[in-house]
Design a protein around this motif. Structure first.
Motif, short mmCIF file in Angstrom:
data_model
loop_
_atom_site.label_atom_id
_atom_site.label_comp_id
_atom_site.label_asym_id
_atom_site.label_seq_id
_atom_site.Cartn_x
_atom_site.Cartn_y
_atom_site.Cartn_z
N PRO A 29 12.96 36.20 -15.12
CA PRO A 29 13.91 35.14 -15.53
C PRO A 29 13.77 33.85 -14.70
N GLN A 30 13.50 33.97 -13.41
CA GLN A 30 13.38 32.77 -12.58
C GLN A 30 12.15 31.94 -12.97
N GLN A 38 11.36 21.92 -17.11
CA GLN A 38 10.54 20.71 -17.25
C GLN A 38 11.03 19.84 -18.40
N TYR A 39 11.80 20.44 -19.36
CA TYR A 39 12.26 19.69 -20.53
C TYR A 39 13.73 19.28 -20.42
N GLY A 40 14.43 19.77 -19.43
CA GLY A 40 15.82 19.39 -19.27
C GLY A 40 16.58 20.45 -18.47
N GLN A 41 17.90 20.24 -18.32
CA GLN A 41 18.74 21.16 -17.55
C GLN A 41 18.92 22.47 -18.33
N VAL A 42 18.77 23.56 -17.62
CA VAL A 42 18.89 24.90 -18.21
C VAL A 42 20.12 25.58 -17.65
N GLY A 43 20.91 26.22 -18.52
CA GLY A 43 22.09 26.94 -18.09
C GLY A 43 21.81 28.43 -17.83
N ARG A 44 22.52 29.27 -18.52
CA ARG A 44 22.39 30.71 -18.31
C ARG A 44 21.21 31.28 -19.12
N ILE A 45 20.62 32.34 -18.54
CA ILE A 45 19.48 33.02 -19.17
C ILE A 45 19.75 34.53 -19.16
N TYR A 46 19.49 35.13 -20.30
CA TYR A 46 19.58 36.60 -20.40
C TYR A 46 18.31 37.11 -21.07
N MET A 47 17.66 38.11 -20.45
CA MET A 47 16.43 38.71 -20.97
C MET A 47 16.63 40.22 -21.10
N THR A 48 16.26 40.74 -22.26
CA THR A 48 16.44 42.18 -22.53
C THR A 48 15.29 42.95 -21.91
N PRO A 49 15.58 43.90 -20.99
CA PRO A 49 14.48 44.66 -20.38
C PRO A 49 13.88 45.65 -21.36
N GLU A 50 12.68 46.06 -21.05
CA GLU A 50 11.98 47.04 -21.88
C GLU A 50 12.65 48.40 -21.78
N ASP A 73 12.88 40.39 -25.26
CA ASP A 73 13.34 39.11 -25.81
C ASP A 73 14.37 38.49 -24.87
N GLY A 74 14.86 37.29 -25.23
CA GLY A 74 15.82 36.63 -24.34
C GLY A 74 16.57 35.49 -25.01
N TRP A 75 17.65 35.06 -24.31
CA TRP A 75 18.47 33.93 -24.76
C TRP A 75 18.56 32.92 -23.61
N VAL A 76 18.44 31.64 -23.97
CA VAL A 76 18.51 30.56 -22.97
C VAL A 76 19.57 29.56 -23.43
N GLU A 77 20.50 29.20 -22.54
CA GLU A 77 21.58 28.27 -22.86
C GLU A 77 21.25 26.89 -22.25
#
Length: 299
Positions: A29-30, A38-50, A73-77
């Protein structure tokens, strides 16, 4: 208090969420945050482990070389929904790129999409629902396992009971066979000893019969007398004697009739009852004669 809640609600309404259907292999995730920052401010991130089973299978196939964690997969806010739309449009379908040397994800293709009207609390609800579904599935599996265990234990107990019952039946059968063998051995022993052992209770023996006198080579057996034959109940002999007496009586009656003897007038009966009375008289005379014959023979 109300102002803080309003600020949080306003900030969440302005935010936008991107969904990544695939994550570069073994990316953390980091590292994903550093790439998208690089494209802008990123908030919360969640990634589904295998899945644990897939991880174990992958480790087994690679013989323990690929031990790093992998995400599906994952979600980025993003704080700004317009920024999230622009990032998804710019990166979707493009390769990761970069220098070829020491770049593990250079040929990886991004697959992402902006989710309209989707907020972070929806993801939290989805995670809670997924967790509850997993808990329910585990509970159902445990219940099924307990039922199977109880059924197996009941079947084992039933098999043990049936085995004990069969052993009891076999033991009873062995005892009966042993008792029968012992009884046969005792009978054989008694026969070999000449019957010196007294008869057991409950076993029927033949009636005692007088010993038969065997004839010698030069001796002839004596014929039984008439009284002995009557006492022994020789029916054929008695019937034969009765027939002889009856023949003598009939012969005497016929001779009297020829000689002109007749019944007296006083002994005569009416015509209708003559025949019956004569039959009764003859029967009575026959009984008296038979009794007198038996007495004479006995005496």
């Amino acid at each position: 208090m109300s102002s803080a809640l309003e600020e949080i609600q306003e900030r969440e309404n302005k935010s936008g969420v991107i969904y990544l259907s695939s994550i570069p292999p073994y990316m953390k995730p980091q590292h994903l945050r550093n790439v998208l920052s690089q494209y802008g401010q990123v908030g919360r991130i969640y990634m589904t482990p295998e899945d644990a089973a897939a991880t174990q299978s992958r480790k087994k196939m690679s013989q323990g070389k690929l031990k790093r964690k992998k995400y599906v997969d994952g979600w980025v806010e993003f704080p700004d929904k317009s920024l999230a739309k622009s990032v998804a449009a710019a990166l979707n379908g493009r390769t990761f790129g970069g220098k070829k040397r020491h770049n593990f994800w250079r040929d990886f293709t991004w697959t992402m999409r902006y989710l309209p009207k989707f907020k972070w609390h929806h993801l939290n609800e989805f995670k809670m629902q997924k967790k509850r579904a997993r808990t329910d599935r585990l509970r159902a599996e445990m219940t099924q396992t307990m039922r199977e265990n109880l059924f197996y234990a009941s079947q084992v107990d039933q098999v043990k009971k049936d085995q004990k019952a069969r052993e009891k039946i076999a033991e009873k059968k062995r005892k009966r066979e042993a008792a029968a063998e012992e009884r046969e051995g005792m009978e054989v022993k008694e026969e070999s000893e000449g019957g010196s052992r007294p008869p057991e209770a409950g076993i029927k023996r033949a009636r005692h019969q007088p010993p038969v006198k065997k004839e010698g080579p030069g001796e002839a057996q004596e014929a039984p007398s008439q009284s002995e034959r009557v006492r022994k109940g020789d029916d054929r002999f008695v019937l034969k004697q009765m027939k002889k007496e009856k023949g003598k009586r009939d012969t005497g009656f016929l001779q009297e009739k020829k000689g002109g003897s007749s019944f007296s007038s006083s002994s005569r009966l009416p015509e209708g009852a003559g025949t019956q009375a004569r039959v009764k008289e003859e029967k009575g005379q026959g009984r008296s004669m038979s009794s007198s014959i038996i007495k004479r023979l006995v005496l």
